[in-house]
Design an enzyme around this catalytic site. Structure first.
Site, short mmCIF file in Angstrom:
data_model
loop_
_atom_site.label_atom_id
_atom_site.label_comp_id
_atom_site.label_asym_id
_atom_site.label_seq_id
_atom_site.Cartn_x
_atom_site.Cartn_y
_atom_site.Cartn_z
N LYS A 1 0.84 -1.20 0.00
CA LYS A 1 0.00 0.00 0.00
C LYS A 1 0.88 1.25 0.00
O LYS A 1 0.60 2.22 -0.72
CB LYS A 1 -0.91 0.01 1.23
CG LYS A 1 -1.69 1.31 1.38
CD LYS A 1 -2.65 1.29 2.56
CE LYS A 1 -3.37 2.63 2.67
NZ LYS A 1 -4.41 2.63 3.73
N HIS B 1 -3.14 -32.09 -30.36
CA HIS B 1 -4.08 -30.98 -30.28
C HIS B 1 -5.17 -31.26 -29.24
O HIS B 1 -6.35 -31.04 -29.47
CB HIS B 1 -4.71 -30.69 -31.64
CG HIS B 1 -3.71 -30.32 -32.68
ND1 HIS B 1 -3.99 -30.32 -34.02
CD2 HIS B 1 -2.41 -29.95 -32.59
CE1 HIS B 1 -2.93 -29.97 -34.71
NE2 HIS B 1 -1.96 -29.73 -33.85
#
Length: 513
Positions: free
Chosen positions: A136, A271
């Site tokens: 932060k 594939h």
């Protein structure tokens, strides 16, 4: 004012160099007890957090860094004079660098025989809080959560330069991503089906994955891509060039297939589609059966095996250009033999990890949202299977039907698998009508010279008409397994009885869209 770096890590990769270099640059080294003991072997002075705060670590280490002195030192806005005045008034030291990573929650969770108590104790609380605070306030605090970033930051500091805002922001983004992925893993663990919750969808879904590696491109060269890993993959590359996007999909498909078979089995994938599957008492014979299914498609494909690869089988595989070989191990001399082809990837997997779904859910991305469903684990359910034809399948056919049912579950819908007891003869998948898939499977079988007069057929979904049964009968098929549930079931059963074919309804379908 003295600069401080807070270092508290479970993964100590490179941390000794980081601490030593920071100390040379004038940073005071703060740490928690375990990391402090480690760093004292390298640094001249290490201050424990408890000495700085005046508050001891308590509750078996559950509370160590959760203290205002620590978090004020991290969170104070360096451009806010009131914040800095508060630090001076309360004699709180600024902490300008935080290097932290987290308890090994996922590793513990995946470890065989880990107890729930061990898993819970590896939920880090202080670490994520430190990381979030530093991220932060990244404009004033450098946050390091990845050892790969240590050297870049040290390079700026050694040259007397400020770490650029873009780099600080990048490090903060990595920090929040780490915490997000960590929390997602915990949420996933706590959401695992248990008792009354077993049949409930999770109330929310968190996707926590960290970038494992950037890929050259996606499915096509114009698409950017990366591999984001949520936990242990369970496999590692032993040799060969880097994996592509499509390679990773094929590896996943191959491992999903292997988990269905107990006997020595070879799966050849192209594939994301299996083009050959064979099982036998020897791996060499299993591969021979898988390859014989379709002797054309294995070129440039993937061979996956569920037993350590022996030299005789490796020599047979080597006769065809094979992109990737996947096995749970490699016998003596096999790796040296296969490494002669420098680009071929050789992968070793851990069956305990790689063949088990990480979570009971799978997620699919839509344009506006996600679809969540349970994994289709494709287990056999023979207790629910029902012979609906007049003729019962004989012992050989029953065995073949079980094999075919596993195979068809791996294909894209609509799917048809024509097989024997332990090998594939013809596969039809991805068609928009079931009769087209049937035609394709039969054509494939004939193309590669298979005698299917004693073969069986599996269909991933019901037959909407009897046309597929007619076609199968004309080609000698005498036993079929399918889910059932069509309005045409009576016609299909009647057709099988006319032809003297055996027909089994499973009550389960296995669509893969």
């Amino acid at each position: 004012m003295k600069k401080y770096a807070l270092i508290t890590v479970s993964d100590k990769t490179g941390v000794e160099r980081l601490a030593v270099e920071l100390e040379k640059l004038g940073y005071g080294i703060l740490s928690t007890s375990g990391t402090a003991r480690y760093l004292r072997g390298f640094c001249s002075a290490v201050t424990e957090v408890s000495d700085l705060t005046g508050f001891p670590e308590i509750l078996d280490g559950r509370v160590k860094t959760l203290h205002p002195v620590i978090h004020a030192g991290i969170l104070a806005d360096r451009d806010n004079e009131a914040h800095l005045g508060t630090l001076r008034e309360m004699k709180i030291q600024r902490i300008d660098l935080v290097a932290a990573n987290l308890y090994p929650f996922e590793q513990t969770r995946l470890r065989p025989n880990a107890t729930p108590e061990e898993i819970i104790e590896n939920i880090d609380i202080g670490g994520p809080t430190l990381i979030r605070a530093a991220a932060k306030n990244h404009r004033g605090v450098i946050v390091l959560t990845d050892p790969a970033d240590y050297e870049e930051v040290l390079g700026y500091l050694r040259d007397g330069l400020e770490v650029p805002e873009t780099t600080r922001r990048h490090l903060a983004a990595k920090a929040f991503a780490l915490v997000s992925a960590y929390d997602a893993g915990i949420a996933d663990y706590l959401s695992e089906p248990d008792g009354a919750a077993a049949n409930q969808l999770p109330p929310s879904v968190s996707i926590g994955c960290c970038l494992d590696s950037a890929l050259r491109y996606g499915e096509n060269p114009h698409q950017k891509a990366g591999f984001y890993r949520s936990a242990q993959t369970g496999w590692k590359v032993l040799h060969g060039k880097e994996l592509s996007f499509n390679n990773l999909q094929d590896i996943d498909s191959s491992l999903r297939a292997l988990r269905l078979f107990e006997r020595p089995t070879a799966v050849i994938t192209k594939h994301c589609n299996p083009c050959g599957i064979g099982s036998s008492e020897s791996l060499q014979d299993a591969y021979a059966k898988a390859f014989a299914a379709d002797t054309q498609s294995p070129f440039g494909g993937i061979v996956a095996l569920n037993r350590p690869l022996d030299l005789a089988t490796a020599e047979r595989i080597n006769q065809v250009f094979t992109e990737i070989i996947i096995a749970p191990g490699y016998e003596s001399g096999v790796l040296d033999f296969l490494k002669k082809k420098k680009n071929r990837r050789l992968i070793e997997f851990d069956p305990v990890v790689a063949l088990v779904a990480e979570s009971p859910w799978e997620l699919k991305n839509l344009l506006r949202g996600y679809l969540l469903q349970e994994w289709d684990l494709v287990d056999e359910h023979p207790a629910a299977w029902k012979v609906v034809s007049q003729r019962q399948p004989d012992q050989r056919e029953a065995k073949a039907l079980r094999f075919a049912w596993k195979v068809v579950s791996l294909l894209r819908s609509n799917a048809i698998a024509i097989t024997g007891e332990d090998c594939v003869y013809g596969l039809g998948s991805g068609q928009t009508s079931r009769i087209d898939s049937t035609h394709l499977a039969i054509w494939k079988a004939h193309k590669f010279g298979h005698d299917i007069s004693s073969a069986v057929c599996a269909s991933d979904g019901f037959f909407p008409y009897r046309d597929s049964v007619d076609e199968l009968h004309q080609n000698g098929i005498k036993a079929i397994i399918q889910p059932g549930g069509s309005k045409a079931d009576e016609d299909v059963v009647r057709a099988c009885d006319e032809y003297g074919m055996a027909l089994v309804f499973t009550g389960f379908r296995h669509f893969r869209h």
